[in-house]
Design an enzyme around this catalytic site. Structure first.
Site, PDB file in Angstrom:
ATOM      1  N   SER A 203      -5.623  -8.034 -12.395  1.00 26.15           N
ATOM      2  CA  SER A 203      -6.282  -6.874 -11.780  1.00 26.15           C
ATOM      3  C   SER A 203      -7.782  -6.882 -12.036  1.00 26.15           C
ATOM      4  O   SER A 203      -8.525  -6.173 -11.359  1.00 26.15           O
ATOM      5  CB  SER A 203      -5.743  -5.578 -12.411  1.00 26.15           C
ATOM      6  OG  SER A 203      -4.377  -5.439 -12.198  1.00 26.15           O
TER       7      SER A 203
ATOM      8  N   ASN B 187      -9.849  -2.757  -6.841  1.00 24.26           N
ATOM      9  CA  ASN B 187      -9.891  -2.145  -8.172  1.00 24.26           C
ATOM     10  C   ASN B 187     -11.288  -1.739  -8.625  1.00 24.26           C
ATOM     11  O   ASN B 187     -11.443  -0.846  -9.445  1.00 24.26           O
ATOM     12  CB  ASN B 187      -9.246  -3.065  -9.213  1.00 24.26           C
ATOM     13  CG  ASN B 187      -7.735  -3.027  -9.108  1.00 24.26           C
ATOM     14  OD1 ASN B 187      -7.179  -2.153  -8.437  1.00 24.26           O
ATOM     15  ND2 ASN B 187      -7.059  -3.958  -9.746  1.00 24.26           N
TER      16      ASN B 187
END
Ligand code: CAA
Ligand code: NAD
Length: 296
Positions: free
Chosen positions: A126, A197
């Site tokens: 991520s 993200n």
């Protein structure tokens, strides 16, 4: 396409979904886990998800036999494994283990020594640099990011991330793989959080800080973003959905590397919940209580 056999490492929240969409896309898949309980749980989730999706397809008019046959065939293309050697002849290996850069680097170093020289390595990280993992593997030109979204079975995006060393051919193969598993690929450079993200995690962290200050209740913060912006989930439900441990690891890594970036802040409430083992949906409690996939 040169990719036929795919290895996925980690069969948790994300890994089980990646295994499933790869099998649905017609690839032979080795689902490798370090933990037998986690492997069994992941395979059971895949079976449940495939049968749910088959049900939905039947409702939409797909012949029952065909829908059930496709689900069974997809499940049949998956082989669970607790032995890393089963990854050696994979054309593509996608890593989806815990968000810890040192653990990931160690794993890629092992894979570099183990896998055939043509194997492409991908990480579902991520937040960590793809280039650092590529260097650890000893074949940085064959390393990409393939960042899927949660739940993988339903989210249509995959971010395909290239470091400065990723070869054009490997990048093109990774994009083609994303398309072959039914996703829309977007290309991104090797930046913190890539596209999604970099925007989403600071938003989640701001919602937690808002809760911490007592500006509004968790239910009202969530309702505000759902009803005011049309988001499918509010930010606190989403943090539970992503996993509080994963969210904390992302923020900790960024704060350490970019201490002067004001968008990267760690809410105390996030640390506290993780310390208490309240990791969100996966442990049955985070900001909310969960029964399986639903808030209770
Ligand atoms: N497999 C098969 N079916 C599934 C499923 C799965 N994994 N998950 C949910 N479903 C089904 C449900 O069973 C349900 O079916 P019915 O309609 O028959 O009941 C249907 O999908 C809808 O699910 P829900 O009723 O639970 O709830 P919903 O309508 O809110 O949809 C959702 C669920 C698609 C997840 C939606 O809430 C959503 O889009 N939420 C936002 C998710 C998001 O933002 N993801 C990105 C997270 S960030 C990330 O992934 C990156 C990172 O690195 C952290
Ligand atoms: P998770 O905790 O649900 O699953 C991780 C799995 O990896 C566990 O089953 C664990 O047993 C296994 N594992 C850990 N170390 C291992 C090792 N060395 N070898 C083999 N298996 C190992 O975590 P997750 O939410 O699936 O996250 C996995 C990765 O995907 C992380 O890098 C995370 O940042 C990323 N990601 C998460 C989300 C999300 O919404 N949770 C979304 C996109 C990307």
């Amino acid at each position: 396409m040169a990719i036929r056999k795919v290895g996925v490492i980690g069969c948790g929240l994300m890994g089980h979904g990646i295994v499933q969409v790869a099998a649905q896309g017609g690839f032979d898949v080795v689902a490798f886990e370090g933990d037998k309980g986690a492997l069994d749980k992941g395979l059971a989730r895949i079976e449940k998800s495939l049968s749910k999706l088959a049900e939905k397809a039947i409702e939409k008019g797909k012949p029952k036999e065909q829908a059930e046959g496709d689900a069974k065939a997809a499940f049949g293309r998956i082989r669970g494994s607790l032995d890393k050697k089963d990854l050696a002849d994979c054309d593509l290996v996608v890593e989806a283990i815990v968000e810890d850069l040192d653990v990931k680097k160690k794993l890629f170093a092992e894979l570099g020594a183990l896998c055939k020289k043509e194997t492409i390595f991908a990480s579902n990280t991520s937040s960590f640099p793809i280039g650092v993992m590529g260097d650890a593997s000893g074949r940085p030109e064959r390393m990409v990011g393939l960042h899927f979204f949660n739940p993988v079975q339903l989210m249509k995006l995959v971010e395909v991330v290239r470091s400065s060393k990723t070869s054009d051919d490997v990048f093109a193969q990774a994009r083609a793989f994303g398309e072959a598993v039914g996703k829309t690929p977007v290309s991104c450079k090797d930046t913190p959080g890539f596209v999604v993200n970099r925007l989403l995690v600071p938003y989640m962290s701001q919602a937690l800080l808002m809760l911490e200050r007592g500006d509004a209740s968790k239910e009202d913060i969530d309702a505000a973003m759902q009803l005011g912006c049309g988001y499918p989930m509010g930010p606190l439900t989403l943090t539970d959905y992503v996993g509080l441990d994963t969210t904390l690891s992302i923020l900790e890594g960024w704060v350490k590397t970019y201490p002067d970036e004001p968008a990267f802040k760690i809410p105390a409430i996030l640390r506290q919940k993780v310390k208490e083992g309240k990791l969100g949906r996966k442990t049955g409690e985070g900001f909310y209580r969960w029964e399986g996939d639903k808030k209770s």
